[in-house]
Design an enzyme around this catalytic site. Structure first.
Site: not given
Ligand code: GLP
Length: 255
Positions: A74, A143, A145, A150
């Site tokens: 993304d 959450n 995702h 989402e």
């Molecule tokens: C972000 C990304 C995700 C990622 C997630 C978890 O917003 N878009 O691809 O896996 O949130 O992030 P973190 O590893 O910092 O908890």
């Protein structure tokens, strides 16, 4: 290896560092076996130790990425590739600048493309041209995702433009000097099918903050309220956890 209820294979490590070391070694083995491997890559805090281990392995001569291809999950809409807050920049900082991946084969969505729909279509075509994704690595949003798919009443199959939930914008504020106002409201993301078409899917979750969501995604029903729960439908989905993220499942067993 714990084979948890259902189809998802769960591996639990005492610490995030051990997890990262084991997963980096696993990926390196796969790259050695299949040098032109196609990897799907996440951003976020979770994969940072993994990238650190992959860089260390590369420096020791333990892995050669020269023929590999990568596709990132993304990118924020409106944030240019050379902006230090972009996921492009994150990947350069943590992986691309330190290993011998070929720049032409490291794909990241362009959130500043003039036509974002075309950009998403282009991405899907590029993945197809590369022969599909061999290993899709994922983080887990608190959450539920994955990528930026989402929680919603319905999920989107293909790479698409999507609105970010407030929780996700807050979770990403640290990349924007903790200025919530600066966090984009939209992103481009691989879709659920883009992710689930990968031959193997490996989701990593570490830290107590993810424990509840991990439990729901593995034990709960398959629901668009927890997009990660769709991994239960995949033939070869793995969830790699540290002890804190696994706290609501079973005691750690892998090491
Ligand atoms: C972000 C990304 C995700 C990622 C997630 C978890 O917003 N878009 O691809 O896996 O949130 O992030 P973190 O590893 O910092 O908890």
């Amino acid at each position: 290896m714990i084979r948890d209820s259902g189809f998802v294979r769960v591996r639990v490590f005492q610490t995030a560092e051990r997890l990262a070391r084991a997963l980096a070694a696993d990926i390196a083995r796969c790259v050695r076996r299949r040098p032109n491997i196609v990897l799907g890559l996440p951003t976020g805090r979770t994969p940072i130790p993994l990238y650190r281990e992959l860089v260390a392995l590369y420096r020791r001569g333990g892995v050669d990425f020269s023929r590999a291809t990568t596709f990132n999950l993304d990118e924020f809409v409106g944030i240019a590739a050379d902006d230090p807050r972009s996921y492009h920049a994150f990947m350069r900082q943590h992986l691309f600048d330190h290993v011998n991946l070929h720049a032409r084969r490291t794909y990241v969505l362009d959130g500043t493309a003039a036509d974002l729909t075309r950009e998403c279509d282009r991405y899907e075509r590029a993945i197809a041209r590369a022969g599909g994704i061999d290993i899709q690595l994922l983080g887990l949003g608190a959450n539920g995702h994955i990528g930026f798919n989402e929680p919603a009443a319905a999920l989107v199959a293909k790479t698409h433009r999507t609105a970010l939930r407030d929780a996700s914008r807050r979770a990403n504020a640290s990349w924007f000097d903790n200025q919530l106002r600066a966090v984009p409201h939209e992103a481009l993301s691989m879709g659920m099918a883009t992710i689930l078409h990968a031959r193997r899917v490996v989701l990593i979750a570490t830290g107590a903050m993810k424990a509840r969501c991990v439990e729901k995604m593995i034990r709960g029903p398959v629901t668009p309220k927890i997009p990660a729960s769709f991994l239960q439908l995949h033939q070869h989905a793995e969830v790699w956890l540290d002890a804190s993220a696994a706290a609501r499942l079973q005691p750690a067993r892998d090491d």
